[in-house]
Design a protein around this motif. Structure first.
Motif, PDB file in Angstrom:
ATOM      1  N   ILE A  47       0.717  -1.174  -0.067  1.00 26.49           N
ATOM      2  CA  ILE A  47       0.074  -0.097  -0.169  1.00 26.49           C
ATOM      3  C   ILE A  47       0.749   1.173   0.010  1.00 26.49           C
ATOM      4  CG2 ILE A  47      -1.477   1.110   1.423  1.00 26.49           C
ATOM      5  CD1 ILE A  47      -2.702  -1.282   2.293  1.00 26.49           C
ATOM      6  N   LEU A  48       2.107   1.060   0.934  1.00 25.81           N
ATOM      7  CA  LEU A  48       2.814   2.341   0.638  1.00 25.81           C
ATOM      8  C   LEU A  48       3.506   2.451  -0.573  1.00 25.81           C
ATOM      9  CD1 LEU A  48       4.483   1.703   4.356  1.00 25.81           C
ATOM     10  CD2 LEU A  48       2.829   3.473   3.846  1.00 25.81           C
ATOM     11  N   LYS A  49       3.849   1.445  -1.145  1.00 23.66           N
ATOM     12  CA  LYS A  49       4.580   1.675  -2.544  1.00 23.66           C
ATOM     13  C   LYS A  49       3.548   2.054  -3.695  1.00 23.66           C
ATOM     14  CE  LYS A  49       8.518  -1.423  -2.136  1.00 23.66           C
ATOM     15  NZ  LYS A  49       9.545  -0.746  -2.893  1.00 23.66           N
ATOM     16  N   GLU A  50       2.421   1.651  -3.321  1.00 24.34           N
ATOM     17  CA  GLU A  50       1.151   1.775  -4.435  1.00 24.34           C
ATOM     18  C   GLU A  50       0.988   3.490  -4.149  1.00 24.34           C
ATOM     19  OE1 GLU A  50      -3.537   1.677  -3.936  1.00 24.34           O
ATOM     20  OE2 GLU A  50      -2.326  -0.057  -3.531  1.00 24.34           O
ATOM     21  N   HIS A  51       1.344   4.211  -2.987  1.00 23.09           N
ATOM     22  CA  HIS A  51       1.230   5.546  -3.059  1.00 23.09           C
ATOM     23  C   HIS A  51       2.453   6.420  -3.224  1.00 23.09           C
ATOM     24  CE1 HIS A  51      -3.280   5.669  -2.603  1.00 23.09           C
ATOM     25  NE2 HIS A  51      -2.955   4.589  -1.830  1.00 23.09           N
ATOM     26  N   ASN A  52       3.594   5.633  -4.007  1.00 22.97           N
ATOM     27  CA  ASN A  52       4.682   6.499  -4.259  1.00 22.97           C
ATOM     28  C   ASN A  52       5.565   6.711  -2.992  1.00 22.97           C
ATOM     29  OD1 ASN A  52       4.339   6.221  -7.052  1.00 22.97           O
ATOM     30  ND2 ASN A  52       3.050   8.010  -7.037  1.00 22.97           N
ATOM     31  N   VAL A  53       5.568   5.994  -1.770  1.00 25.11           N
ATOM     32  CA  VAL A  53       6.337   6.111  -0.729  1.00 25.11           C
ATOM     33  C   VAL A  53       7.297   5.425  -1.115  1.00 25.11           C
ATOM     34  CG1 VAL A  53       6.670   5.862   1.605  1.00 25.11           C
ATOM     35  CG2 VAL A  53       4.425   6.350   0.731  1.00 25.11           C
ATOM     36  N   SER A  54       8.843   6.187  -1.024  1.00 26.95           N
ATOM     37  CA  SER A  54      10.072   5.634  -1.318  1.00 26.95           C
ATOM     38  C   SER A  54      10.424   4.367  -0.429  1.00 26.95           C
ATOM     39  CB  SER A  54      10.984   6.592  -1.567  1.00 26.95           C
ATOM     40  OG  SER A  54      11.260   7.128  -0.145  1.00 26.95           O
ATOM     41  N   ASP A  55      11.267   3.580  -1.034  1.00 25.62           N
ATOM     42  CA  ASP A  55      11.948   2.587   0.218  1.00 25.62           C
ATOM     43  C   ASP A  55      12.593   3.072   1.136  1.00 25.62           C
ATOM     44  OD1 ASP A  55      10.978   0.637  -1.751  1.00 25.62           O
ATOM     45  OD2 ASP A  55      12.947   0.370  -2.823  1.00 25.62           O
ATOM     46  N   ALA A  56      13.200   4.429   1.049  1.00 24.08           N
ATOM     47  CA  ALA A  56      13.982   5.123   2.383  1.00 24.08           C
ATOM     48  C   ALA A  56      12.882   5.461   3.159  1.00 24.08           C
ATOM     49  CB  ALA A  56      14.642   6.109   1.664  1.00 24.08           C
ATOM     50  N   LEU A  97       2.601  11.223   4.860  1.00 24.59           N
ATOM     51  CA  LEU A  97       3.182  10.824   3.777  1.00 24.59           C
ATOM     52  C   LEU A  97       2.146  10.848   2.491  1.00 24.59           C
ATOM     53  CD1 LEU A  97       4.054   7.386   4.863  1.00 24.59           C
ATOM     54  CD2 LEU A  97       5.688   9.419   4.387  1.00 24.59           C
ATOM     55  N   GLY A  98       0.758  11.709   2.713  1.00 25.11           N
ATOM     56  CA  GLY A  98       0.180  12.073   1.703  1.00 25.11           C
ATOM     57  C   GLY A  98      -0.572  11.001   0.983  1.00 25.11           C
ATOM     58  N   ILE A  99      -0.843  10.079   1.961  1.00 25.55           N
ATOM     59  CA  ILE A  99      -1.612   8.946   1.274  1.00 25.55           C
ATOM     60  C   ILE A  99      -3.183   9.419   1.577  1.00 25.55           C
ATOM     61  CG2 ILE A  99      -2.400   6.644   1.742  1.00 25.55           C
ATOM     62  CD1 ILE A  99       0.380   5.894   2.843  1.00 25.55           C
ATOM     63  N   GLU A 123      -8.831   7.589   2.890  1.00 21.38           N
ATOM     64  CA  GLU A 123      -9.703   6.004   2.434  1.00 21.38           C
ATOM     65  C   GLU A 123      -8.469   5.121   2.578  1.00 21.38           C
ATOM     66  OE1 GLU A 123      -9.092   7.908  -1.353  1.00 21.38           O
ATOM     67  OE2 GLU A 123     -10.145   8.694   0.222  1.00 21.38           O
ATOM     68  N   LYS A 124      -7.291   5.385   1.948  1.00 21.00           N
ATOM     69  CA  LYS A 124      -6.253   4.107   1.877  1.00 21.00           C
ATOM     70  C   LYS A 124      -5.464   4.257   3.230  1.00 21.00           C
ATOM     71  CE  LYS A 124      -5.962   2.120  -1.834  1.00 21.00           C
ATOM     72  NZ  LYS A 124      -5.871   0.421  -2.066  1.00 21.00           N
ATOM     73  N   LEU A 125      -5.494   5.179   3.651  1.00 20.09           N
ATOM     74  CA  LEU A 125      -4.913   5.314   5.313  1.00 20.09           C
ATOM     75  C   LEU A 125      -5.930   4.544   6.230  1.00 20.09           C
ATOM     76  CD1 LEU A 125      -2.371   6.338   6.638  1.00 20.09           C
ATOM     77  CD2 LEU A 125      -3.765   8.501   7.220  1.00 20.09           C
ATOM     78  N   GLN A 126      -7.110   4.874   6.172  1.00 12.17           N
ATOM     79  CA  GLN A 126      -8.149   4.025   7.013  1.00 12.17           C
ATOM     80  C   GLN A 126      -8.008   2.528   6.655  1.00 12.17           C
ATOM     81  OE1 GLN A 126     -12.033   5.388   6.524  1.00 12.17           O
ATOM     82  NE2 GLN A 126     -12.704   4.428   8.278  1.00 12.17           N
TER      83      GLN A 126
END
Length: 83
Positions: free
Chosen positions: A7-16, A39-41, A44-47
């Motif tokens: 889910i984090l990667k789906e929202h372009n959260v970097s590996d770092a 993180l700007g998610i 609804e996705k954060l929930q």
């Protein structure tokens, strides 16, 4: 791949950033929640993410181990929160 990380990667959260988030989680879970909110998610996705964690807390352990972090620190932080 762990669904939390997916889910984090789906929202372009970097590996770092993912590594940093879980490192913070192992040291200070409350701070990690604040970091997660920044993180700007979308809400609804954060929930969905938080619901997933609440329903299947073992996913946190899987993610921490997948990232090569020390899960015993998560357990120690959890014990601190329960005091």
């Amino acid at each position: 791949m762990n669904p939390i990380i997916a889910i984090l990667k789906e929202h372009n959260v970097s590996d770092a950033k993912i590594q940093e988030l879980f490192q913070t989680l192992t040291e200070n879970p409350l701070m990690a929640m604040g970091t997660l909110g920044q993180l700007g998610i979308p809400a609804e996705k954060l929930q969905q993410l938080l619901g997933l964690v609440m329903q299947k807390p073992a996913l946190i352990k899987e993610a921490v181990l997948e990232l090569g972090l020390d899960f015993s620190k998560v357990e120690a932080a959890k014990a601190q929160l329960q005091k």
